[in-house]
Every structure is written in structure tokens, then in C-alpha cells.
Design a protein around this motif. Structure first.
Motif, mmCIF file in Angstrom:
data_model
loop_
_atom_site.group_PDB
_atom_site.id
_atom_site.type_symbol
_atom_site.label_atom_id
_atom_site.label_comp_id
_atom_site.label_asym_id
_atom_site.label_seq_id
_atom_site.Cartn_x
_atom_site.Cartn_y
_atom_site.Cartn_z
ATOM 1 N N UNK A 75 0.862 -1.178 0.000
ATOM 2 C CA UNK A 75 0.000 0.000 0.000
ATOM 3 C C UNK A 75 0.899 1.228 0.000
ATOM 4 N N UNK A 76 0.678 2.122 -0.957
ATOM 5 C CA UNK A 76 1.480 3.349 -1.016
ATOM 6 C C UNK A 76 0.551 4.540 -0.821
ATOM 7 N N UNK A 77 0.879 5.369 0.167
ATOM 8 C CA UNK A 77 0.048 6.509 0.535
ATOM 9 C C UNK A 77 0.806 7.789 0.199
ATOM 10 N N UNK A 78 0.210 8.613 -0.638
ATOM 11 C CA UNK A 78 0.812 9.908 -0.971
ATOM 12 C C UNK A 78 -0.015 10.994 -0.291
ATOM 13 N N UNK A 79 0.465 11.443 0.850
ATOM 14 C CA UNK A 79 -0.178 12.484 1.630
ATOM 15 C C UNK A 79 0.423 13.845 1.281
ATOM 16 N N UNK A 80 -0.104 14.940 1.827
ATOM 17 C CA UNK A 80 0.407 16.263 1.449
ATOM 18 C C UNK A 80 1.917 16.417 1.554
ATOM 19 N N UNK A 81 2.519 15.928 2.633
ATOM 20 C CA UNK A 81 3.944 16.174 2.835
ATOM 21 C C UNK A 81 4.784 14.910 2.962
ATOM 22 N N UNK A 82 4.149 13.735 2.812
ATOM 23 C CA UNK A 82 4.911 12.490 2.943
ATOM 24 C C UNK A 82 4.412 11.444 1.957
ATOM 25 N N UNK A 83 5.305 10.528 1.611
ATOM 26 C CA UNK A 83 4.944 9.334 0.844
ATOM 27 C C UNK A 83 5.307 8.132 1.706
ATOM 28 N N UNK A 84 4.321 7.307 2.010
ATOM 29 C CA UNK A 84 4.508 6.155 2.888
ATOM 30 C C UNK A 84 4.257 4.889 2.082
ATOM 31 N N UNK A 85 5.197 3.961 2.128
ATOM 32 C CA UNK A 85 5.062 2.673 1.450
ATOM 33 C C UNK A 85 4.986 1.589 2.522
ATOM 34 N N UNK A 86 3.882 0.846 2.518
ATOM 35 C CA UNK A 86 3.649 -0.177 3.536
ATOM 36 C C UNK A 86 3.417 -1.528 2.864
ATOM 37 N N UNK A 87 4.369 -2.460 2.966
ATOM 38 C CA UNK A 87 4.068 -3.836 2.540
ATOM 39 C C UNK A 87 2.895 -4.361 3.362
ATOM 40 N N UNK A 88 2.046 -5.162 2.744
ATOM 41 C CA UNK A 88 0.848 -5.613 3.445
ATOM 42 C C UNK A 88 1.176 -6.378 4.721
ATOM 43 N N UNK A 89 2.308 -7.052 4.760
ATOM 44 C CA UNK A 89 2.678 -7.807 5.960
ATOM 45 C C UNK A 89 2.927 -6.903 7.157
ATOM 46 N N UNK A 90 3.206 -5.616 6.905
ATOM 47 C CA UNK A 90 3.473 -4.677 7.983
ATOM 48 C C UNK A 90 2.230 -3.914 8.416
ATOM 49 N N UNK A 91 1.100 -4.147 7.752
ATOM 50 C CA UNK A 91 -0.140 -3.449 8.090
ATOM 51 C C UNK A 91 -0.915 -4.270 9.112
ATOM 52 N N UNK A 92 -1.232 -3.638 10.243
ATOM 53 C CA UNK A 92 -2.005 -4.331 11.275
ATOM 54 C C UNK A 92 -3.499 -4.248 10.994
ATOM 55 N N UNK A 93 -3.972 -3.062 10.659
ATOM 56 C CA UNK A 93 -5.399 -2.899 10.394
ATOM 57 C C UNK A 93 -5.639 -1.581 9.668
ATOM 58 N N UNK A 94 -6.815 -1.484 9.080
ATOM 59 C CA UNK A 94 -7.293 -0.244 8.460
ATOM 60 C C UNK A 94 -8.517 0.195 9.249
ATOM 61 N N UNK A 95 -8.507 1.430 9.732
ATOM 62 C CA UNK A 95 -9.531 1.895 10.660
ATOM 63 C C UNK A 95 -10.287 3.088 10.087
ATOM 64 N N UNK A 96 -11.609 3.062 10.255
ATOM 65 C CA UNK A 96 -12.458 4.150 9.792
ATOM 66 C C UNK A 96 -13.195 4.762 10.970
ATOM 67 N N UNK A 97 -13.184 6.074 11.044
ATOM 68 C CA UNK A 97 -13.942 6.806 12.041
ATOM 69 C C UNK A 97 -14.313 8.141 11.435
ATOM 70 N N UNK A 98 -13.810 9.203 12.035
ATOM 71 C CA UNK A 98 -13.968 10.516 11.423
ATOM 72 C C UNK A 98 -12.897 10.750 10.354
ATOM 73 N N UNK A 99 -11.922 9.863 10.292
ATOM 74 C CA UNK A 99 -10.938 9.841 9.216
ATOM 75 C C UNK A 99 -10.577 8.386 8.961
ATOM 76 N N UNK A 100 -9.998 8.121 7.795
ATOM 77 C CA UNK A 100 -9.562 6.774 7.446
ATOM 78 C C UNK A 100 -8.061 6.665 7.694
ATOM 79 N N UNK A 101 -7.661 5.622 8.420
ATOM 80 C CA UNK A 101 -6.278 5.489 8.847
ATOM 81 C C UNK A 101 -5.793 4.057 8.662
ATOM 82 N N UNK A 102 -4.474 3.927 8.536
ATOM 83 C CA UNK A 102 -3.844 2.615 8.504
ATOM 84 C C UNK A 102 -2.895 2.534 9.685
ATOM 85 N N UNK A 103 -2.919 1.420 10.389
ATOM 86 C CA UNK A 103 -2.045 1.196 11.540
ATOM 87 C C UNK A 103 -1.072 0.068 11.213
#
Length: 225
Positions: A75-103
Motif C-alpha cells: 500500500x502506497x500513501x501519498x499524503x500532502x507532505x509524505x509518501x509512505x510505502x507499507x508492505x501488506x505484511x506490515x499493516x495491522x489494520x485499516x480503521x475508519x472513524x472521522x478519518x480513514x487510517x492505517x495502523x
């Protein structure tokens, strides 16, 4: 002789509303700034130039730049000031609330700027789902049973085919559906060998540098005015 495997194709997710808003803001800011550059007097052109150097990168960063790219490996996330590359094995969960986040497995948290939560869209989707359910079961939206005609056939509220979900539009908000897609990728690919690796974070200096330069020039101009 083995042939090299093709790079897995990315699914791309972006905020269409953010793109439209960003283009409109760039047009307005560009028009005002260029007008001040060519028709302003004294220090106005310099202030306008510094303002453009500051504002344009920030508008691009928060509206046009955010994107999420997902493939079977990472999963590659291109945010305003950062680019984050996360292999799926390193992702614990994807969380939705008032914003969508990856942990991540280490507890780090990254927001998905390109997949904003819309409470209004969730409410609209919930209304569509309720309407589809009432049409499918013959129950009015007020909760009373539908009217049955002679022979037990469904009356005004009946269809009995479940087609209301299609006719009424999607019964899930777009951002919620995107998060479901990403969770399915995580569940199916998280243990694969190709999904192993380390989390990498890169700062977007191509956005930060001009914005900081514009802010410094603008501050100097205002301080010496």
C-alpha cells in the motif's frame, strides 16, 4: 530461461471533490496573484509573488497531490507532505472513524488523505439502504407492513426482488467501499512472501521547499515594510 514477472498493477484512489476544489482554488489564486503582479504598485508585486510561491504548493499538496495506490504487494500513501510505502505484511489494520487510517504492526498510524470520510455520504447511503430494504420486503420506510392485494400479491411497496438497491444507487459511501476493498487486499495478501518488507517514509521536499521559501520571503517583506 525465466522471464521477469510484471510489476503488479496499482489500484488508484483519489478524492474527486478535492481535485475539483484544488483546481478552482488554483484558478482564483492564480488570477488574483497574476493581476497583482502586473497591475500592482510599490511592494504589491513582490508580495503577490511571495504569496503565490507559498500558496500554490500548499494548495497542490492538500488537494491535487493526495492519492492511495494499492496492489497485491503493498500500500502506497501519498499524503500532502509524505509518501509512505507499507508492505501488506506490515499493516495491522485499516480503521475508519472521522478519518480513514492505517495502523502498522509497530503502532505507527498514517492518515489516508485521499480517502476522506464524508458523514453526509454515509447518511445518504444509509437512506438508500433503508429504502432498498423496504422495497425488497414490502415494508414502508415508516415501519408498517406493505399492503397485500388479493391472492397475496405484493401491493404498492412490494417488489420482492431486491432490485431497489440497484435502482436507488450505491448503498455504501464511496470511502467506506474503498476501505472495504483495502481490507480485503490486506486479508488476502498479508501473509504472501511478495508482501513482506519494511515500511518506508519519504518527506515531499518538492512541496515543502517552495512553500517554506515563499513563507520566508513573505515574512521578510512584511517585516521590512
Amino acid at each position: 530461461m525465466t522471464t521477469p514477472q510484471a510489476e503488479p498493477q496499482d489500484r488508484t484512489y483519489r478524492s474527486h471533490a478535492g481535485i475539483v476544489g484544488g483546481v478552482l482554488l488554483l484558478v482564483i489564486v492564480g488570477w488574483l496573484g497574476i493581476d497583482a503582479l502586473f497591475t500592482g504598485h510599490g511592494r504589491s508585486p513582490w508580495l503577490a509573488l511571495a504569496g503565490l510561491i507559498l500558496a500554490v504548493p500548499l494548495i497542490v499538496a492538500f488537494t491535487l497531490r493526495p492519492a492511495v495506490y494499492a496492489n497485491p504487494d503493498r500500500l502506497r500513501i501519498r499524503n500532502p507532505f509524505r509518501i509512505v510505502v507499507l508492505p501488506w505484511a506490515e499493516v495491522a489494520t485499516l480503521r475508519s472513524g472521522y478519518s480513514n487510517e492505517v495502523l502498522t504492526n509497530t503502532g505507527a498510524k498514517f492518515q489516508l488523505w485521499a480517502v476522506p470520510v464524508s458523514l453526509r455520504a454515509r447518511k445518504k447511503a444509509a437512506r438508500r439502504e433503508a429504502r432498498a430494504m423496504s422495497e425488497a420486503t414490502g415494508t414502508p420506510r415508516g415501519g408498517r407492513p406493505g399492503l397485500l392485494g388479493s391472492g397475496g400479491r405484493m401491493g404498492t411497496f412490494g417488489g420482492g426482488t431486491g432490485g431497489g438497491a440497484v435502482q436507488g444507487g450505491p448503498t455504501r459511501a464511496e470511502s467506506d467501499q474503498i476501505m472495504t476493498d483495502l481490507r480485503e487486499l490486506l486479508e488476502s495478501q498479508g501473509q504472501h512472501e511478495s508482501a513482506q518488507g519494511e515500511v518506508t517514509v519519504r518527506w515531499a521536499y518538492e512541496v515543502i521547499a517552495p512553500a517554506v521559501a515563499g513563507a520566508v520571503v513573505l515574512a521578510i517583506l512584511l517585516a521590512t515594510g
